[in-house]
Design an enzyme around this catalytic site. Structure first.
Site, short mmCIF file in Angstrom:
data_model
loop_
_atom_site.label_atom_id
_atom_site.label_comp_id
_atom_site.label_asym_id
_atom_site.label_seq_id
_atom_site.Cartn_x
_atom_site.Cartn_y
_atom_site.Cartn_z
N LYS A 1 0.71 -1.33 -0.02
CA LYS A 1 -0.16 0.11 -0.09
C LYS A 1 0.89 1.37 0.03
O LYS A 1 0.57 2.18 -0.85
CB LYS A 1 -0.96 0.09 1.15
N CYS B 1 -3.32 11.08 1.81
CA CYS B 1 -2.60 9.58 1.63
C CYS B 1 -1.19 9.92 1.03
O CYS B 1 -0.30 9.50 1.49
CB CYS B 1 -3.63 8.72 0.50
N1 SAJ Z 1 -2.20 14.91 -8.81
C1 SAJ Z 1 -1.23 15.63 -9.39
N2 SAJ Z 1 -0.72 15.21 -10.80
C2 SAJ Z 1 -1.33 13.83 -11.06
C3 SAJ Z 1 -2.14 13.22 -10.27
C4 SAJ Z 1 -2.45 13.70 -9.02
O1 SAJ Z 1 -0.59 16.88 -9.35
O2 SAJ Z 1 -1.12 13.59 -12.29
C5 SAJ Z 1 -2.64 15.56 -7.37
C6 SAJ Z 1 -3.97 15.76 -7.02
O3 SAJ Z 1 -4.31 16.87 -7.82
C7 SAJ Z 1 -3.69 15.67 -5.62
C8 SAJ Z 1 -2.92 14.54 -5.32
O4 SAJ Z 1 -2.17 14.51 -6.29
O5 SAJ Z 1 -3.53 16.87 -5.13
C9 SAJ Z 1 -3.43 13.11 -4.99
O6 SAJ Z 1 -4.47 12.92 -5.86
P1 SAJ Z 1 -4.58 11.38 -6.51
O7 SAJ Z 1 -5.90 11.32 -7.48
O8 SAJ Z 1 -3.58 11.17 -7.10
O9 SAJ Z 1 -4.79 10.58 -5.01
P2 SAJ Z 1 -5.97 10.46 -3.88
O10 SAJ Z 1 -4.98 11.02 -2.76
O11 SAJ Z 1 -7.12 10.96 -4.14
O12 SAJ Z 1 -5.99 8.95 -3.75
C10 SAJ Z 1 -4.99 8.00 -3.54
C11 SAJ Z 1 -5.11 6.77 -4.70
N3 SAJ Z 1 -3.63 6.08 -4.76
C12 SAJ Z 1 -3.34 5.92 -5.99
O13 SAJ Z 1 -3.70 6.23 -7.13
C13 SAJ Z 1 -1.78 5.11 -5.84
C14 SAJ Z 1 -6.03 6.07 -4.11
O14 SAJ Z 1 -6.39 4.81 -5.05
C15 SAJ Z 1 -5.90 5.51 -2.79
O15 SAJ Z 1 -6.54 4.55 -2.07
C16 SAJ Z 1 -5.76 6.69 -1.90
O16 SAJ Z 1 -4.76 7.64 -2.34
C17 SAJ Z 1 -5.65 6.28 -0.37
O17 SAJ Z 1 -6.80 6.33 0.29
O18 SAJ Z 1 -4.67 5.81 -0.01
#
Ligand code: SAJ
Length: 414
Positions: free
Chosen positions: A212, A266
């Protein structure tokens, strides 16, 4: 193994959907939360968090009598612990919620029970939870001492659902099941197969914990690469979004998107658990955190530079949430940037956030919440911080006379 009564400890963003998913499969679900308001809300068939479709699911579960919420644990066949695991000031994992949950369920444990830790946890946390339970219940045997013959089975099964898509991902995603013994894993797999249609893959508890953390650290490192590229491209006067689109046409390149920083509870947290347990080796993972955490400051500096060209500029900040199309402001880089701009006193700050109706406490009295049209009319400088649906279809012509700082590349993409 048959599980009729399932208790979920912690009714937040993960625990409540999971409780509702079991209830939808006609299990008797007892949800436990220390928050009386959450318990009362759920028992009325309502929800205290925002997640699409969850309200209907909880309403059906409660009215059909499959789910009820309480503040202290009752006996059950299986217990799922889904409590927060934040970090302390020095980026050390804080297991106090897991400890409190363990101590709360220990008195009602009985022979044959399965206890699953779902919370994202540092390596070793499942064994630690087993120790706390064993300390409280010397009359029962646990896998750390009695292996397959133990009275209680213990496993780690981390959640991996994406906020905004929780209900679908909860059912469809593959699950990693890390039991303290093989029989522990098999019991946990049987439990999750109640509602999971994805594959339930068995490993040991430590690998499941690390898995994870690895998933989220991998995403963090990927985003840091994109964010670093955005700084390099700014210096070299290259459009980073066009660059990434072009590079991603290579069949083995898949670069993520730069943004104003990384938010949520996360991705910005979990990599620290790896750094904490292997500080000397986790160099890249630590650096990725530093790169992503520095991005909001870089954005603020750019806005300050732009503002210096005006006397009393109005700065419209589009978006406060931590990512697109959600209302969640926790650990949001957009919020951090807006707060820093408000404190910098470089002009009037207005914000647009279609998913909230009132400003959060730290911004109250410092800035104004406005509709998109009013904010754009009033603005000299527009800072796009979140790629919400309504923002991506923005008419570029309306902004021709304004300075635009687009941290998400929304206009470049459009
Ligand atoms: N972000 C970027 N660029 C990207 C992708 C995301 O700047 O290309 C930013 C987003 O705007 C945000 C942050 O990253 O601020 C996180 O967003 P996210 O959509 O990547 O993830 P979370 O935090 O909503 O959810 C993540 C997910 N993990 C992965 O995709 C590996 C989800 O599957 C997990 O269950 C969750 O964390 C968790 O609970 O751990």
């Amino acid at each position: 193994m048959e599980f009729q009564t399932i208790s979920v400890i912690g009714l937040g963003y993960i625990g409540l959907p999971t409780a509702a998913a079991f209830a939808a499969r006609r299990k008797q679900v007892i949800g436990v939360d220390v928050n009386q308001h959450a318990v009362d809300t759920i028992n009325r068939g309502e929800i205290h968090i925002v997640e699409p479709e969850l309200d209907m699911l909880v309403h059906a579960a409660v009215t059909q009598g499959h789910l009820r919420a309480v503040t202290s644990p009752e006996p059950a066949d299986a217990f799922l612990v889904a409590v927060p695991t934040p970090f302390t000031d020095g980026y050390k994992p804080d297991l106090s919620y897991i400890e409190a949950a363990s101590r709360a369920i220990a008195p009602v444990l009985k022979k044959g029970n399965l206890v699953v830790l779902e919370s994202t946890s540092p390596v070793g946390a499942t064994e630690q939870m087993a120790k706390w339970l064993a300390e409280m219940r010397p009359d029962l045997s646990f896998p750390q001492e009695n292996g397959e013959a133990s009275d209680i089975r213990i496993a780690h099964c981390p959640e991996r659902v994406l906020p905004g898509h929780v209900i679908r991902e909860l059912v469809e995603n593959d699950r990693i099941i890390g039991g303290m013994t093989r029989r522990c894993s098999e019991a946990a797999r049987a439990l999750y197969q109640t509602f999971v249609t994805g594959e339930c893959v068995i490993t040991d508890a430590r690998t499941a914990e690390m898995c994870k953390l690895t998933e989220n650290a991998s995403r963090d490192v990927g985003i840091a690469f994109a964010n670093e590229l955005s700084l390099i491209c700014d210096r070299l006067d290259i459009n980073v979004w066009e660059l990434i689109r072009l590079a991603n046409r290579h069949p083995r390149v898949n670069i993520l998107q730069p943004g104003p920083g990384v938010g949520g509870h996360c991705i910005a947290v979990d990599p620290w658990f790896i750094v904490d347990s292997a500080p000397e080796e986790a160099r890249l993972i630590r650096t990725a955190r530093a790169v992503n955490d520095s991005k909001p400051h870089w954005v603020v500096e750019r806005v300050k530079r732009a503002a210096a060209r005006f006397k009393e500029p109005v700065i419209a900040c589009l978006g406060l949430a931590f990512k697109a199309n959600i209302d969640d402001l926790r650990e949001s880089p957009a919020l951090e940037i807006v707060a820093m701009l408000a404190d910098a006193r470089i002009g009037g700050i207005v914000a647009v956030e279609p998913n909230i109706s009132a400003l959060p406490q730290p911004l109250l009295g410092k800035i104004e919440l406005m509709s998109m049209a009013d904010a754009i009319n009033a603005a000299d400088i527009i800072v796009l911080l979140v790629d919400h649906r309504g923002f991506t279809s923005m008419d570029g012509n309306r902004m021709l006379s304004k300075v635009l700082i687009d941290t998400r590349g929304v206009l470049a993409r459009g």
